[in-house]
Write a protein that holds these residues in place. Structure first.
Motif, PDB file in Angstrom:
ATOM      1  N   GLN A 190       0.822  -1.209   0.000  1.00 46.51           N
ATOM      2  CA  GLN A 190       0.000   0.000   0.000  1.00 46.51           C
ATOM      3  C   GLN A 190       0.860   1.265   0.000  1.00 46.51           C
ATOM      4  O   GLN A 190       0.374   2.347   0.310  1.00 46.51           O
ATOM      5  CB  GLN A 190      -0.925   0.003   1.217  1.00 46.51           C
ATOM      6  N   GLY A 191       2.146   1.069  -0.337  1.00 46.21           N
ATOM      7  CA  GLY A 191       3.025   2.215  -0.378  1.00 46.21           C
ATOM      8  C   GLY A 191       3.531   2.660   0.980  1.00 46.21           C
ATOM      9  O   GLY A 191       4.198   3.685   1.087  1.00 46.21           O
ATOM     10  N   LYS A 192       3.256   1.869   2.009  1.00 47.26           N
ATOM     11  CA  LYS A 192       3.673   2.200   3.364  1.00 47.26           C
ATOM     12  C   LYS A 192       4.813   1.281   3.792  1.00 47.26           C
ATOM     13  O   LYS A 192       5.039   0.228   3.208  1.00 47.26           O
ATOM     14  CB  LYS A 192       2.502   2.049   4.332  1.00 47.26           C
ATOM     15  N   THR A 193       5.508   1.699   4.837  1.00 45.99           N
ATOM     16  CA  THR A 193       6.527   0.851   5.428  1.00 45.99           C
ATOM     17  C   THR A 193       5.867  -0.276   6.203  1.00 45.99           C
ATOM     18  O   THR A 193       5.067  -0.039   7.105  1.00 45.99           O
ATOM     19  CB  THR A 193       7.433   1.663   6.370  1.00 45.99           C
ATOM     20  N   GLU A 194       6.169  -1.514   5.811  1.00 43.21           N
ATOM     21  CA  GLU A 194       5.586  -2.669   6.482  1.00 43.21           C
ATOM     22  C   GLU A 194       6.664  -3.727   6.699  1.00 43.21           C
ATOM     23  O   GLU A 194       7.360  -4.123   5.748  1.00 43.21           O
ATOM     24  CB  GLU A 194       4.449  -3.279   5.672  1.00 43.21           C
TER      25      GLU A 194
ATOM     26  N   ILE B 237      12.114  -9.008   6.334  1.00 43.34           N
ATOM     27  CA  ILE B 237      11.407  -9.013   5.055  1.00 43.34           C
ATOM     28  C   ILE B 237      10.239  -8.027   5.144  1.00 43.34           C
ATOM     29  O   ILE B 237       9.486  -8.024   6.112  1.00 43.34           O
ATOM     30  CB  ILE B 237      10.849 -10.410   4.732  1.00 43.34           C
ATOM     31  N   GLY B 238      10.095  -7.195   4.125  1.00 43.56           N
ATOM     32  CA  GLY B 238       8.982  -6.251   4.144  1.00 43.56           C
ATOM     33  C   GLY B 238       8.871  -5.473   2.857  1.00 43.56           C
ATOM     34  O   GLY B 238       9.295  -5.932   1.792  1.00 43.56           O
ATOM     35  N   GLN B 239       8.313  -4.282   2.984  1.00 45.47           N
ATOM     36  CA  GLN B 239       8.141  -3.421   1.824  1.00 45.47           C
ATOM     37  C   GLN B 239       8.318  -1.968   2.252  1.00 45.47           C
ATOM     38  O   GLN B 239       7.913  -1.580   3.352  1.00 45.47           O
ATOM     39  CB  GLN B 239       6.761  -3.622   1.191  1.00 45.47           C
ATOM     40  N   ASN B 240       8.986  -1.200   1.406  1.00 43.58           N
ATOM     41  CA  ASN B 240       9.250   0.213   1.696  1.00 43.58           C
ATOM     42  C   ASN B 240       9.929   0.378   3.049  1.00 43.58           C
ATOM     43  O   ASN B 240       9.543   1.223   3.865  1.00 43.58           O
ATOM     44  CB  ASN B 240       7.944   1.019   1.644  1.00 43.58           C
ATOM     45  N   LEU B 241      10.934  -0.442   3.293  1.00 45.88           N
ATOM     46  CA  LEU B 241      11.595  -0.477   4.609  1.00 45.88           C
ATOM     47  C   LEU B 241      12.540   0.713   4.776  1.00 45.88           C
ATOM     48  O   LEU B 241      13.737   0.648   4.504  1.00 45.88           O
ATOM     49  CB  LEU B 241      12.357  -1.788   4.777  1.00 45.88           C
ATOM     50  N   ALA B 242      11.975   1.805   5.251  1.00 47.62           N
ATOM     51  CA  ALA B 242      12.752   3.014   5.505  1.00 47.62           C
ATOM     52  C   ALA B 242      12.640   3.382   6.977  1.00 47.62           C
ATOM     53  O   ALA B 242      11.614   3.143   7.611  1.00 47.62           O
ATOM     54  CB  ALA B 242      12.239   4.168   4.634  1.00 47.62           C
ATOM     55  N   GLY B 243      13.724   3.935   7.530  1.00 49.34           N
ATOM     56  CA  GLY B 243      13.695   4.372   8.917  1.00 49.34           C
ATOM     57  C   GLY B 243      14.535   3.509   9.824  1.00 49.34           C
ATOM     58  O   GLY B 243      15.222   2.569   9.397  1.00 49.34           O
TER      59      GLY B 243
ATOM     60  N   ARG C 109      21.046  -3.776   2.799  1.00 45.63           N
ATOM     61  CA  ARG C 109      19.739  -3.156   3.018  1.00 45.63           C
ATOM     62  C   ARG C 109      19.207  -2.588   1.714  1.00 45.63           C
ATOM     63  O   ARG C 109      19.918  -1.931   0.962  1.00 45.63           O
ATOM     64  CB  ARG C 109      19.835  -2.044   4.059  1.00 45.63           C
ATOM     65  N   ASN C 110      17.921  -2.878   1.464  1.00 44.65           N
ATOM     66  CA  ASN C 110      17.187  -2.189   0.415  1.00 44.65           C
ATOM     67  C   ASN C 110      15.749  -2.025   0.874  1.00 44.65           C
ATOM     68  O   ASN C 110      15.433  -2.305   2.043  1.00 44.65           O
ATOM     69  CB  ASN C 110      17.289  -2.924  -0.930  1.00 44.65           C
ATOM     70  N   ALA C 111      14.864  -1.579   0.002  1.00 46.70           N
ATOM     71  CA  ALA C 111      13.490  -1.269   0.410  1.00 46.70           C
ATOM     72  C   ALA C 111      12.680  -2.503   0.770  1.00 46.70           C
ATOM     73  O   ALA C 111      11.651  -2.393   1.435  1.00 46.70           O
ATOM     74  CB  ALA C 111      12.784  -0.497  -0.699  1.00 46.70           C
ATOM     75  N   ASP C 112      13.141  -3.686   0.330  1.00 52.57           N
ATOM     76  CA  ASP C 112      12.381  -4.918   0.547  1.00 52.57           C
ATOM     77  C   ASP C 112      12.982  -5.833   1.598  1.00 52.57           C
ATOM     78  O   ASP C 112      12.297  -6.691   2.138  1.00 52.57           O
ATOM     79  CB  ASP C 112      12.277  -5.720  -0.756  1.00 52.57           C
ATOM     80  N   ARG C 113      14.283  -5.658   1.866  1.00 57.91           N
ATOM     81  CA  ARG C 113      14.987  -6.679   2.642  1.00 57.91           C
ATOM     82  C   ARG C 113      16.169  -6.056   3.378  1.00 57.91           C
ATOM     83  O   ARG C 113      16.937  -5.289   2.806  1.00 57.91           O
ATOM     84  CB  ARG C 113      15.476  -7.755   1.669  1.00 57.91           C
ATOM     85  N   ILE C 114      16.298  -6.408   4.650  1.00 54.43           N
ATOM     86  CA  ILE C 114      17.430  -5.952   5.457  1.00 54.43           C
ATOM     87  C   ILE C 114      18.072  -7.175   6.100  1.00 54.43           C
ATOM     88  O   ILE C 114      17.402  -7.956   6.775  1.00 54.43           O
ATOM     89  CB  ILE C 114      16.993  -4.966   6.560  1.00 54.43           C
ATOM     90  N   THR C 115      19.369  -7.345   5.889  1.00 56.31           N
ATOM     91  CA  THR C 115      20.113  -8.411   6.546  1.00 56.31           C
ATOM     92  C   THR C 115      21.072  -7.780   7.538  1.00 56.31           C
ATOM     93  O   THR C 115      21.807  -6.844   7.193  1.00 56.31           O
ATOM     94  CB  THR C 115      20.895  -9.256   5.527  1.00 56.31           C
ATOM     95  N   LEU C 116      21.060  -8.268   8.772  1.00 59.63           N
ATOM     96  CA  LEU C 116      21.848  -7.635   9.821  1.00 59.63           C
ATOM     97  C   LEU C 116      22.356  -8.661  10.819  1.00 59.63           C
ATOM     98  O   LEU C 116      21.912  -9.813  10.843  1.00 59.63           O
ATOM     99  CB  LEU C 116      21.016  -6.555  10.538  1.00 59.63           C
TER     100      LEU C 116
END
Length: 534
Positions: free
Chosen positions: A315-319, A339-345, A361-368
């Protein structure tokens, strides 16, 4: 890919493998649907009511899932001589499921049957229903229907006419079965599973959501592991979609597929896709808002081989949709994937959990890399402004391992015969002790699915004497059990076949230690009485 297109056997719960994905190309108007019933059904079913709002005997007094209506129509075809074109059959299933289906609340607790998750042991069934209905059917089979009391009584009479030996089966020949079923059981079924319900009335009045759009998906495929990707649903007609799926498994391998889906009753998602050359099915349910789908994806030819799947609408939101794995051991650095979508912040993994290093890190996936301190328990993680929180469990020691399915049935087959083997897919779930400090209680803290080493052993002394672990089958490194060949085996005593009773053992690493769990496996003969319904 460690999957195959073997033909599957019947579900052990009593519902055949029914393919209802992508069933109808165009919606039927009310008058067209009524005429379709008139043209094909009134030879046996009578019509009453008005022309605009007709009622059809033995049809209008029932509500069912899409699979339930397809079974009914197939029974009319196989046993009553009904002749329908494939297009008309598909149209009938669609219109009946839409107008005489089940509300979401009415399927709760029984979706394992719709999702073809067949190795389930039901519990808590009313004793009377167990003795009258449950000796042949799963509880889910009759709980996923709604009928008037008279219609439940007609169903009892149908059983007596279609299966006259019913009264001589176990749990019926020692009592007046028909009188109990007709005068007591049918009445109880009419009260517990009535034709008219508040849930159905509310659902009929609710606004319908269109599921076209882009979805962030996560799931599990036996033999391949966890995956994350994107699913796109392009609307081609009312309730019908073209579907594409792209993503990657946890080991980095790519997956891609496409197919078609149909939406029944405003929330029942059924899709058929070919993913990397393998035909798969999706059975999922949309939430009331139409923002999430939950269910299962499995091999079209082997419904026993599958896993959970979840889709969250973009939905264009960070999830934040999922964390893989969803647990970490206190005091240890652990690699996690968000795992998500629009992962900003900013990344917040909960109290006492520190992000040591972001690996990618990108908008869909963060590995840490993360490290946890403090008490055992569930932390709620978020990224930025995400309203969707994901659970992350911190634990000190792995106390026990549960093997799922706890009890499973597989079947020998193959060896040149017409009936292929029925396999089973296992997963290991880890637990730490809860607040009471005692493993195996309700306070145990569920950690989630954990990687395991798999083996089999005889179920008991008799199975050991018969060498069931040698002949009945084998389990691979991913937890998929394959039974032995059908037919006589000259290596076994009296040239017996390759059936057997086994324990399936999962061994999970916990630091320098290993914790084991066991599941039960019955390797049985072919299901010779299965009648294919699709």
């Amino acid at each position: 890919m460690a999957l195959s297109n073997n033909n599957s056997k019947r579900a052990t719960l009593g519902l055949g493998a029914i393919a209802v994905a992508g069933l109808v190309s165009t919606p039927l108007l009310a008058q067209d649907a009524h005429q379709l019933i008139r043209d094909n059904c009134v030879g046996c079913h009578t019509e009453s009511g008005t022309t605009a709002a007709p009622s059809f005997s033995r049809i209008s007094e029932q509500r069912k899932s899409p699979e339930g209506w397809l079974m009914t129509i197939n029974r009319m075809t196989h046993l009553r001589g009904l002749e329908l074109t494939s297009e008309d059959k598909r149209a009938l299933v669609k219109v009946l499921a839409d107008r005489q289906g089940l509300a979401p609340e009415e399927t709760e607790g029984y979706r394992y049957l719709l999702e073809q998750n067949t190795n389930i042991i039901e519990s808590g069934i009313n004793q009377g229903l167990t003795e009258t209905c449950g000796r042949c059917h799963s509880e889910a089979r009759f709980a996923l229907q709604r009928r008037s009391e008279d219609e439940w009584k007609y169903l009892v009479n149908f059983h007596m006419g279609q299966f006259p030996s019913t009264e001589f089966h176990s749990m019926s020949r020692d009592r007046p079965w028909y009188q109990i079923a007709f005068n007591e059981t049918a009445v109880e079924l009419g009260q517990r599973f009535p034709l008219h319900s508040k849930e159905w009335s509310n659902w009929q009045a609710a606004a319908r959501n269109d599921l076209m759009g882009r979805w962030r998906v996560t799931g599990f495929v036996p033999g391949k592991g966890e995956f994350a990707g994107w699913m796109s649903a392009a609307k081609t007609a009312e309730g019908r979609y073209d579907v594409t799926l792209t993503g990657r498994y946890a080991d980095g391998a790519a997956l891609a597929g496409e197919g078609k889906a149909t939406l029944y009753t405003g929330y029942e998602w059924r899709a058929g896709l070919t993913i990397d050359g393998v035909k798969m099915r999706q059975v999922m349910a949309a939430n009331e808002q139409g923002t999430a789908l939950d269910g299962r994806m499995f091999l079209a030819a082997e419904r026993e081989i599958g896993g959970d799947m979840r889709a969250v609408r973009d939905q264009g939101k960070t999830e934040l949709v999922a964390i893989q794995p969803a647990y970490l051991r206190a005091g240890e650095s652990t690699e996690l994937t968000l795992i998500g979508q629009n992962l900003a912040g900013d990344i917040d993994l909960g109290d006492g959990v520190v992000v040591e290093k972001v690996l990618s890190r990108n908008a869909d996936r963060i590995t840490l890399q993360a490290r946890a301190e403090g008490a055992e328990g569930v932390r709620m993680a978020r990224v930025g402004t995400s309203k969707q929180l994901s659970a992350l469990t911190v634990y000190n020691t792995l106390a026990r391992v549960e093997v799922l399915p706890t009890d499973a049935v597989t079947r020998i087959g193959g060896a040149g015969g017409n009936m292929p083997k029925v396999r089973a897919a296992y997963r290991a779930v880890g637990y730490s002790v809860g607040a009471d400090g005692k493993p195996g209680t309700e306070d145990d803290l569920r950690l989630g699915y954990m990687p395991a080493s798999w083996s089999i052993k005889p179920a008991d002394e008799v199975a050991a004497h018969e060498k069931d672990d040698r002949y009945a089958g084998s389990i691979d490194a991913s937890g998929i059990f394959t039974p032995g060949d059908a037919g006589l085996n000259p290596e076994r005593k009296r040239s017996a076949n390759n059936v057997g009773r086994l324990k399936v053992v999962a061994s999970v690493a916990d630091g320098d230690a290993r914790v084991e769990g066991e599941g039960n496996m019955l390797v049985s003969v072919q299901d010779f009485v299965r009648r294919v319904l699709d």
